[in-house]
Scaffold this motif. Structure first.
Motif, PDB file in Angstrom:
ATOM      1  N   UNK A   1       0.824  -1.205   0.000  1.00  0.00           N
ATOM      2  CA  UNK A   1       0.000   0.000   0.000  1.00  0.00           C
ATOM      3  C   UNK A   1       0.855   1.252   0.000  1.00  0.00           C
ATOM      4  N   UNK A   2       2.001   1.156   0.662  1.00  0.00           N
ATOM      5  CA  UNK A   2       2.803   2.358   0.861  1.00  0.00           C
ATOM      6  C   UNK A   2       3.961   2.457  -0.113  1.00  0.00           C
ATOM      7  N   UNK A   3       3.910   1.730  -1.208  1.00  0.00           N
ATOM      8  CA  UNK A   3       4.922   1.821  -2.254  1.00  0.00           C
ATOM      9  C   UNK A   3       6.309   1.474  -1.725  1.00  0.00           C
ATOM     10  N   UNK A   4       6.367   0.537  -0.793  1.00  0.00           N
ATOM     11  CA  UNK A   4       7.664   0.084  -0.300  1.00  0.00           C
ATOM     12  C   UNK A   4       7.849  -1.376  -0.704  1.00  0.00           C
TER      13      UNK A   4
ATOM     14  N   UNK B   1      -8.842   1.998  11.853  1.00  0.00           N
ATOM     15  CA  UNK B   1      -8.795   3.351  12.414  1.00  0.00           C
ATOM     16  C   UNK B   1      -9.230   3.452  13.876  1.00  0.00           C
TER      17      UNK B   1
ATOM     18  N   UNK C   1       1.600   7.813  18.148  1.00  0.00           N
ATOM     19  CA  UNK C   1       2.028   9.200  18.276  1.00  0.00           C
ATOM     20  C   UNK C   1       1.502   9.824  19.563  1.00  0.00           C
ATOM     21  N   UNK C   2       0.500   9.172  20.179  1.00  0.00           N
ATOM     22  CA  UNK C   2      -0.055   9.730  21.405  1.00  0.00           C
ATOM     23  C   UNK C   2       0.466   9.031  22.651  1.00  0.00           C
TER      24      UNK C   2
ATOM     25  N   UNK D   1      -6.806  -0.484   7.723  1.00  0.00           N
ATOM     26  CA  UNK D   1      -5.766   0.048   8.593  1.00  0.00           C
ATOM     27  C   UNK D   1      -4.840   0.997   7.851  1.00  0.00           C
ATOM     28  N   UNK D   2      -4.489   0.647   6.633  1.00  0.00           N
ATOM     29  CA  UNK D   2      -3.495   1.457   5.929  1.00  0.00           C
ATOM     30  C   UNK D   2      -4.131   2.550   5.103  1.00  0.00           C
ATOM     31  N   UNK D   3      -5.443   2.731   5.211  1.00  0.00           N
ATOM     32  CA  UNK D   3      -6.068   3.802   4.447  1.00  0.00           C
ATOM     33  C   UNK D   3      -6.578   4.912   5.345  1.00  0.00           C
ATOM     34  N   UNK D   4      -7.152   4.537   6.486  1.00  0.00           N
ATOM     35  CA  UNK D   4      -7.843   5.548   7.277  1.00  0.00           C
ATOM     36  C   UNK D   4      -6.963   6.140   8.356  1.00  0.00           C
ATOM     37  N   UNK D   5      -7.158   7.439   8.631  1.00  0.00           N
ATOM     38  CA  UNK D   5      -6.541   8.004   9.836  1.00  0.00           C
ATOM     39  C   UNK D   5      -7.293   7.522  11.069  1.00  0.00           C
ATOM     40  N   UNK D   6      -6.719   7.787  12.211  1.00  0.00           N
ATOM     41  CA  UNK D   6      -7.275   7.291  13.463  1.00  0.00           C
ATOM     42  C   UNK D   6      -8.402   8.202  13.961  1.00  0.00           C
ATOM     43  N   UNK D   7      -9.414   7.602  14.599  1.00  0.00           N
ATOM     44  CA  UNK D   7     -10.475   8.416  15.192  1.00  0.00           C
ATOM     45  C   UNK D   7     -10.040   8.933  16.553  1.00  0.00           C
ATOM     46  N   UNK D   8     -10.786   9.910  17.047  1.00  0.00           N
ATOM     47  CA  UNK D   8     -10.526  10.381  18.401  1.00  0.00           C
ATOM     48  C   UNK D   8     -11.463   9.641  19.327  1.00  0.00           C
TER      49      UNK D   8
END
Lengths: 350, 247
Positions: free
Chosen positions: A54-57, A226, A234-235, A308-315
């Motif tokens: 998905x991430x071109x790696x 997500x 990151x949190x 998982x690899x498309x959506x950002x995370x919800x709050x």
């Protein structure tokens, strides 16, 4: 299957009945542990390759052919690592927590009808047992977060508790919607019903709604993006397993992937006819059933990786709003709709 | 990346790699270029530079909409970013915000527009201004500025004059006595250098005004009352670079 029958008869002829059944149980447990480890390790690899795609790696492709031994090497590394415990951790609970997670995952795994005869544990309250077992897993996560004595771990664990308890309702209700059609909680029974068409086809509109809700809630229950607030890197650093190292960390890590497999396997069993082939022929070759089961499950697993690899995370507040204000009422309505459809015999049969 | 959208981040890496290749060809370094030196440039541009830059612009024009498709229109992303970390225009000015952070709050602070340096007075470009001042606006300003940057490059790339790239200077440069302030617009905001010279070879006082430091001071002000998730999203769009803050 003949092989299993032969082993069974041979064991019982060799020793007294009580010993034989205990030995048999241990053997089955070992087989499932093997499935557990292999499935877990290869799902990790699959995830990494899919993510890379998905991430071109490129992803891991050096150890073994196309990286097939990469996760084995990782597991070996984790086994050889030192198990550290922080000074202020509650040692008993800290050591206990990973086993909660891993044992519940293993127990859930034993229920699935991989093929007509390949099912370790076929009880008459199958689905109920599955949902019950999967709620116990969260205790492990809560304990891990609490006993680590680390604020990030604790926040992660609390989020996990909130999230799992909320989404459990949706998982349970969407499965209940399907149970209305089968009239049984037993998994083998549910598969029998689907010989007249997969349940998602039989139940058409409400079944499709139930499937969508199930996939959303299932993704949330496995704490994957997500909905991966539990370990939002990151949190919270690594969330509830921040303080774990070595094999104990690996338990959590593997359990996460096994749980994903379990969610997909439940969906396969309930919505997509488990081991039944889409073309009608399964009975003749026993292993073909296993193939179909795994194929369907892997498609669903891939779908979850895609999320998982498309959506950002919800709050966290958005997560709860989604469940309590949208999914739950929709689910209850859907349940009534399904009841009506079953009552009026509007289901599709072939 | 900080809101968990990792894939977009790697899409960015794909395109950044091409830019870095162009840099590498011309000056030999990918990240710390040191290309501008007192008196001009270190080397002449590489013969391939113009061609490859054009190639990149053509490539990036097809790839930039992908970012929007994947991320900007996403419901979760919109909900995460909208109305978070709101910075009013007054606060933006009084905290010394600059760059995309200031412009997202409606504060027209583009040094290239207001104090044109090098060739920026010869090109036409728009200063992207948003009035919302929230996290989403700061993100959108950055995306739109990529389009503007491409148009600036397109206007200039064919008109690179021939000639000397380096004027001879003394190895020791003595500034005449006085105070000097020079500033440029960087990707993160205004980078200024303030020098007080007493006429000797080393300056009496020197200060770097880094955009990261003034933008960091905002964080305490605009993140109040949010959740942990909002904090990381806000921090990400302030685009803080730790060494830059520490300058």
């Amino acid at each position: 299957m003949n092989i299993t029958k032969n082993i069974h008869e041979w064991l019982f002829s060799l020793m007294p009945e009580a010993t034989a059944s205990i030995v048999e149980m241990v053997l089955i447990a070992v087989v499932y542990l093997a499935i557990f480890a292999v499935a877990g390790l290869y799902l990790v690899l699959l995830e990494r390759r899919v993510a890379a795609w998905f991430q071109l790696r490129l992803g891991p492709n050096r150890v073994g052919y196309q990286g097939l031994l990469q996760t084995m090497a990782d597991a070996l590394k984790l086994v050889s690592k030192e198990l550290t415990v922080t000074i202020k951790a509650d040692k008993f609970l800290y050591n206990l927590a990973p086993y909660f997670v891993i044992v519940t995952a293993l127990m859930a795994l034993s229920l699935f009808p991989f093929s007509k005869e390949f099912q370790a544990f076929d009880i008459n309250i199958g689905i109920f047992f599955l949902t019950a077992i999967s709620s116990i897993g969260v205790i492990g996560i809560l304990l891990a977060g609490w006993s680590s004595n680390n604020k990030f771990a604790l926040i992660g664990a609390m989020r996990s508790g909130v999230q799992t308890i909320s989404y459990e309702l949706s998982v349970g209700l969407s499965l209940l919607t399907m149970v209305l059609m089968t009239g049984s909680l037993q998994l083998s029974q549910i598969v029998e019903v689907q010989k007249g068409g997969w349940l998602i086809v039989q139940g058409h509109i409400p079944a499709i709604i139930a499937f969508c809700i199930y996939m959303i809630a299932g993704t949330a229950e496995t704490n994957r993006a997500p909905f991966d607030l539990v370990e939002a890197e990151s949190e919270l650093g690594a969330g509830f397993h921040t303080e774990y190292s070595g094999m104990k960390f690996a338990y959590f890590f593997l359990a996460e992937f096994i749980n994903m497999f379990i969610i997909a396997a439940i969906a396969t069993t309930i919505f997509f006819g488990a081991y039944l082939s889409p073309f009608g022929i399964t009975e003749s070759i026993p292993l073909l059933g296993v193939f179909w089961f795994l194929a369907k499950t892997l498609v669903l697993v891939f779908l979850m990786m895609w999320f998982r690899w498309t959506f950002p995370r919800l709050r966290i507040d958005q997560l709860l709003v989604l469940e309590w204000k949208y999914l739950l009422p929709l689910n209850l309505l859907n349940l009534v709709l399904m009841a009506l459809i079953v009552l009026l015999k509007l289901t599709i049969h072939f | 990346m900080d809101v968990g959208a990792l894939t977009t981040y790697f899409y960015g890496f794909r395109d950044r790699e091409m830019i870095n290749d162009i840099f590498e060809e011309t000056c030999g370094a990918r990240l710390t270029m040191n290309y501008n030196i007192p008196g001009g440039l270190m080397f002449d541009i590489h013969p391939n530079f113009v061609k490859r830059t054009k190639e990149f612009i053509a490539h990036f024009k097809t790839k930039l909409p992908e970012y929007d498709l994947l991320l900007t229109g996403n419901v979760i992303f919109q909900k995460r970013m909208k109305g978070i970390g709101i910075l009013s225009k007054e606060d933006a000015i009084s905290f010394g915000a600059s760059g995309p952070v200031g412009r997202a709050s409606g504060y027209s602070c583009d040094v290239r527009k207001h104090h044109p340096y090098s060739a920026f007075d010869k090109v036409t470009f728009n200063e992207i201004l948003k009035t919302e001042g929230d996290t989403l606006a700061r993100y959108q300003v950055r995306i739109l500025e990529m389009w503007e940057s491409m148009s600036i490059i397109e206007q200039l790339i064919d008109n690179i004059p021939e000639g000397d790239f380096f004027a001879k200077t003394n190895t020791v440069i003595k500034l005449p006595e006085g105070e000097y302030y020079e500033r440029v617009e960087t990707a993160r905001g205004e980078l200024g250098v303030y020098i007080i010279s007493t006429g000797t070879k080393s300056p009496y006082r020197m200060k770097f005004r880094s955009p990261g430091f003034s933008n960091l001071s905002l964080l305490n002000h605009i993140a109040v009352g949010g959740k942990i998730g909002d904090l990381v999203a806000t921090m990400a769009t302030l685009d803080l670079v730790i060494p830059d803050i520490d300058r």
